[in-house]
Design an enzyme around this catalytic site. Structure first.
Site, PDB file in Angstrom:
ATOM      1  N   ALA A 168       0.968  -1.051   0.049  1.00 27.96           N
ATOM      2  CA  ALA A 168       0.157   0.052   0.134  1.00 27.96           C
ATOM      3  C   ALA A 168       0.918   1.336  -0.148  1.00 27.96           C
ATOM      4  O   ALA A 168       2.011   1.173   0.364  1.00 27.96           O
ATOM      5  CB  ALA A 168      -0.862  -0.041   1.352  1.00 27.96           C
ATOM      6  N   ASP A 207      -8.010   2.075   9.753  1.00 26.65           N
ATOM      7  CA  ASP A 207      -9.279   2.535  10.659  1.00 26.65           C
ATOM      8  C   ASP A 207      -9.270   4.055  10.089  1.00 26.65           C
ATOM      9  O   ASP A 207     -10.162   4.796  10.345  1.00 26.65           O
ATOM     10  CB  ASP A 207      -8.524   2.872  12.087  1.00 26.65           C
ATOM     11  CG  ASP A 207      -7.072   3.373  12.284  1.00 26.65           C
ATOM     12  OD1 ASP A 207      -6.400   3.237  10.961  1.00 26.65           O
ATOM     13  OD2 ASP A 207      -6.362   3.799  13.337  1.00 26.65           O
ATOM     14  N   TYR A 234      -5.182   9.653   2.086  1.00 28.95           N
ATOM     15  CA  TYR A 234      -4.889   8.381   2.494  1.00 28.95           C
ATOM     16  C   TYR A 234      -6.096   7.667   2.639  1.00 28.95           C
ATOM     17  O   TYR A 234      -6.265   6.802   2.239  1.00 28.95           O
ATOM     18  CB  TYR A 234      -3.806   8.412   3.429  1.00 28.95           C
ATOM     19  CG  TYR A 234      -3.788   6.895   4.017  1.00 28.95           C
ATOM     20  CD1 TYR A 234      -3.166   5.959   3.451  1.00 28.95           C
ATOM     21  CD2 TYR A 234      -4.248   6.775   5.342  1.00 28.95           C
ATOM     22  CE1 TYR A 234      -2.806   4.809   3.939  1.00 28.95           C
ATOM     23  CE2 TYR A 234      -4.112   5.214   5.880  1.00 28.95           C
ATOM     24  CZ  TYR A 234      -3.313   4.373   4.963  1.00 28.95           C
ATOM     25  OH  TYR A 234      -3.018   2.959   5.687  1.00 28.95           O
ATOM     26  N   LYS A 278      -7.760   4.619   0.527  1.00 22.70           N
ATOM     27  CA  LYS A 278      -8.137   3.154   1.077  1.00 22.70           C
ATOM     28  C   LYS A 278      -9.595   3.015   0.900  1.00 22.70           C
ATOM     29  O   LYS A 278     -10.022   1.640   0.637  1.00 22.70           O
ATOM     30  CB  LYS A 278      -7.702   3.041   2.457  1.00 22.70           C
ATOM     31  CG  LYS A 278      -6.190   3.353   2.619  1.00 22.70           C
ATOM     32  CD  LYS A 278      -5.266   2.137   2.148  1.00 22.70           C
ATOM     33  CE  LYS A 278      -5.090   0.860   2.856  1.00 22.70           C
ATOM     34  NZ  LYS A 278      -4.352  -0.214   2.337  1.00 22.70           N
TER      35      LYS A 278
HETATM   36  N1  LIG Z   1       1.464   1.313   8.992  1.00 16.33           N
HETATM   37  C1  LIG Z   1       0.315   1.414   9.446  1.00 16.33           C
HETATM   38  O1  LIG Z   1       0.306   2.363  10.851  1.00 16.33           O
HETATM   39  C2  LIG Z   1      -0.948   1.057   9.000  1.00 16.33           C
HETATM   40  C3  LIG Z   1      -2.236   1.590   9.904  1.00 16.33           C
HETATM   41  C4  LIG Z   1      -3.565   0.903   9.298  1.00 16.33           C
HETATM   42  C5  LIG Z   1      -3.443   0.171   7.903  1.00 16.33           C
HETATM   43  N2  LIG Z   1      -2.310  -0.015   7.260  1.00 16.33           N
HETATM   44  C6  LIG Z   1      -2.324  -0.768   6.127  1.00 16.33           C
HETATM   45  O2  LIG Z   1      -1.843  -2.144   6.622  1.00 16.33           O
HETATM   46  C7  LIG Z   1      -1.081  -2.599   5.330  1.00 16.33           C
HETATM   47  C8  LIG Z   1       0.429  -2.899   5.510  1.00 16.33           C
HETATM   48  O3  LIG Z   1       1.015  -1.878   5.894  1.00 16.33           O
HETATM   49  P1  LIG Z   1       2.487  -1.684   6.407  1.00 16.33           P
HETATM   50  O4  LIG Z   1       2.604  -0.936   7.548  1.00 16.33           O
HETATM   51  O5  LIG Z   1       3.055  -3.031   6.210  1.00 16.33           O
HETATM   52  O6  LIG Z   1       3.194  -0.499   5.127  1.00 16.33           O
HETATM   53  P2  LIG Z   1       4.710  -0.389   4.911  1.00 16.33           P
HETATM   54  O7  LIG Z   1       5.583  -0.924   5.919  1.00 16.33           O
HETATM   55  O8  LIG Z   1       4.592   1.207   4.507  1.00 16.33           O
HETATM   56  O9  LIG Z   1       4.816  -1.291   3.566  1.00 16.33           O
HETATM   57  C9  LIG Z   1       4.314  -0.689   2.281  1.00 16.33           C
HETATM   58  C10 LIG Z   1       4.448  -1.858   1.276  1.00 16.33           C
HETATM   59  O10 LIG Z   1       3.813  -1.432   0.146  1.00 16.33           O
HETATM   60  C11 LIG Z   1       4.629  -1.580  -0.909  1.00 16.33           C
HETATM   61  N3  LIG Z   1       4.608  -0.754  -1.910  1.00 16.33           N
HETATM   62  C12 LIG Z   1       4.420   0.809  -1.838  1.00 16.33           C
HETATM   63  N4  LIG Z   1       4.077   1.398  -3.095  1.00 16.33           N
HETATM   64  C13 LIG Z   1       3.913   0.046  -4.041  1.00 16.33           C
HETATM   65  C14 LIG Z   1       3.851   0.134  -5.164  1.00 16.33           C
HETATM   66  N5  LIG Z   1       3.605   1.207  -6.193  1.00 16.33           N
HETATM   67  N6  LIG Z   1       3.788  -0.960  -5.899  1.00 16.33           N
HETATM   68  C15 LIG Z   1       3.959  -2.198  -5.030  1.00 16.33           C
HETATM   69  N7  LIG Z   1       4.274  -2.145  -3.818  1.00 16.33           N
HETATM   70  C16 LIG Z   1       4.080  -1.195  -3.289  1.00 16.33           C
HETATM   71  C17 LIG Z   1       5.987  -1.421  -0.341  1.00 16.33           C
HETATM   72  O11 LIG Z   1       6.896  -1.880  -1.215  1.00 16.33           O
HETATM   73  P3  LIG Z   1       8.531  -1.735  -1.023  1.00 16.33           P
HETATM   74  O12 LIG Z   1       9.222  -2.400   0.070  1.00 16.33           O
HETATM   75  O13 LIG Z   1       9.229  -1.906  -2.379  1.00 16.33           O
HETATM   76  O14 LIG Z   1       8.658  -0.074  -0.587  1.00 16.33           O
HETATM   77  C18 LIG Z   1       5.796  -2.181   1.156  1.00 16.33           C
HETATM   78  O15 LIG Z   1       6.193  -3.367   0.937  1.00 16.33           O
HETATM   79  C19 LIG Z   1      -1.359  -1.567   4.274  1.00 16.33           C
HETATM   80  O16 LIG Z   1      -2.684  -1.837   3.683  1.00 16.33           O
HETATM   81  C20 LIG Z   1      -1.764  -0.121   5.012  1.00 16.33           C
HETATM   82  O17 LIG Z   1      -2.523   0.772   4.313  1.00 16.33           O
HETATM   83  C21 LIG Z   1      -1.143   0.160   7.944  1.00 16.33           C
END
Ligand SMILES: NC(=O)c1ccc[n+]([C@@H]2O[C@H](COP(=O)([O-])OP(=O)(O)OC[C@H]3O[C@@H](n4cnc5c(N)ncnc54)[C@H](OP(=O)(O)O)[C@@H]3O)[C@@H](O)[C@H]2O)c1
Length: 294
Positions: free
Chosen positions: A56, A98, A121, A125
């Site tokens: 994401a 959230d 954002y 989503k």
């Molecule tokens: N982080 C939070 O606090 C939070 C809160 C609520 C919900 N979420 C949701 O939880 C999920 C996992 O989040 P996370 O914390 O693991 O996120 P993260 O650590 O920021 O990782 C994002 C991932 O998305 C990949 N990505 C970004 N742009 C891309 C593109 N253009 N094409 C393909 N891949 C791409 C990144 O790849 P690279 O490794 O190549 O950069 C990375 O693997 C997401 O859906 C996010 O919206 C997260």
């Protein structure tokens, strides 16, 4: 599996092998979500039995200045992938946030509450969720919140870094939510995905978050208490309001997710975020953990 180096992708990688899964992880070099139609076609070309989207655009503030990119990655790409999965009759599991809620509800948000995002954002989503539902295939949309882990960039790592650099630190104390360990989220995703493969009637939208709502300030306090207990220097914490800490993106004042539906359907008990926080601190501060043990 879409995502390779992100927090959730890395924890899914750790959790898959013990669960007996051998998924293929596709990074953005193989499937670029910024090119939604191409991403859909690439997924279709893999003939997957199940797709888990752990990728994401997660830069909440930056999304305000590049909303089109956020919308392509979080909105249009999941929809295109969902259409590809629906055509293949392959279940899709995708993760949402959230921040699809506006935060005005005084009690926890349930899956039935209307989404009303207040940031670029959040809108991207919410659009991704709607696109996945419109594709009409078998899917799980799992909303989570305040994700932390030993990997990538997150609040825990930021607090440890700032705590080492500064004498005092101001953290907002009027935003409420549930910190969630990427490790626990990964376990919940594997459980829910396995159940979905065996019984497609469980498809739908669920909230997945560790137990116990808190504020960013109190979360920071627990991080600092844990760091201090491991012999690591931290800063004095000061509670401030959102108004005192303006950011490009608006954030919901309350984004506590009610997780009862997931617990009931998948017979899963969420633990308090304090337990996995302690595990993450042991991983991030290993030498001090070892000295406590000896
Ligand atoms: N982080 C939070 O606090 C939070 C809160 C609520 C919900 N979420 C949701 O939880 C999920 C996992 O989040 P996370 O914390 O693991 O996120 P993260 O650590 O920021 O990782 C994002 C991932 O998305 C990949 N990505 C970004 N742009 C891309 C593109 N253009 N094409 C393909 N891949 C791409 C990144 O790849 P690279 O490794 O190549 O950069 C990375 O693997 C997401 O859906 C996010 O919206 C997260």
């Amino acid at each position: 599996m879409l995502g390779r180096r992100g927090q959730l992708a890395r924890e899914l990688e750790r959790a898959c092998w013990p669960a007996g899964w051998q998924p293929q992880f596709a990074g953005r070099d193989r499937i670029d979500l910024a090119k939604p139609e191409q991403a859909g076609a690439r997924v279709a070309g893999e003939y997957p039995g199940l797709v888990i989207n752990a990728a994401a655009y997660t830069a909440v503030d930056q999304a305000e200045s590049e909303p089109e990119i956020a919308m392509r990655i979080n909105g249009q790409a999941p929809a295109a992938i969902a259409r590809a999965c629906a055509a293949l009759h392959a279940p899709l599991v995708t993760v949402s946030t959230d921040y699809v809620f506006d935060g005005t509800k005084p009690v926890p948000y349930t899956e039935e509450d209307e989404v009303r995002p207040v940031s670029a954002y959040g809108r991207s989503k919410a659009e991704g969720e709607a696109g996945v539902r419109r594709a009409n295939g078998c899917h799980l949309i799992l909303r989570t919140s305040w994700v932390f882990s030993r990997f990538g960039a997150n609040f825990v790592k930021t607090m440890l870094r700032l705590g080492a650099e500064r004498d005092s630190l101001a953290v907002v104390a009027d935003q409420r939510g549930k910190p969630t360990a990427a490790s626990d989220l990964a376990q919940a995703i594997i459980l829910a995905s396995s159940t979905l493969m065996a019984n497609r009637t469980v498809a739908g939208t669920y909230h997945v978050a560790n137990e116990e709502a808190t504020t960013w300030h109190d979360f920071a306090q627990e991080i600092f208490d844990g760091a201090k207990a491991r012999g690591v220097r931290t800063a004095e914490l000061r509670a401030i309001t959102t108004a005192e800490y303006p950011t490009p993106a608006r954030r919901p004042a309350n984004s506590e997710l009610a997780t009862d539906k997931f617990s009931r359907i998948f017979s899963y008990r969420f633990r308090s975020w304090r337990e996995p926080l302690s595990e993450v601190l042991d991983e991030l501060l290993p030498s001090s953990a070892a000295s406590r043990a000896s």
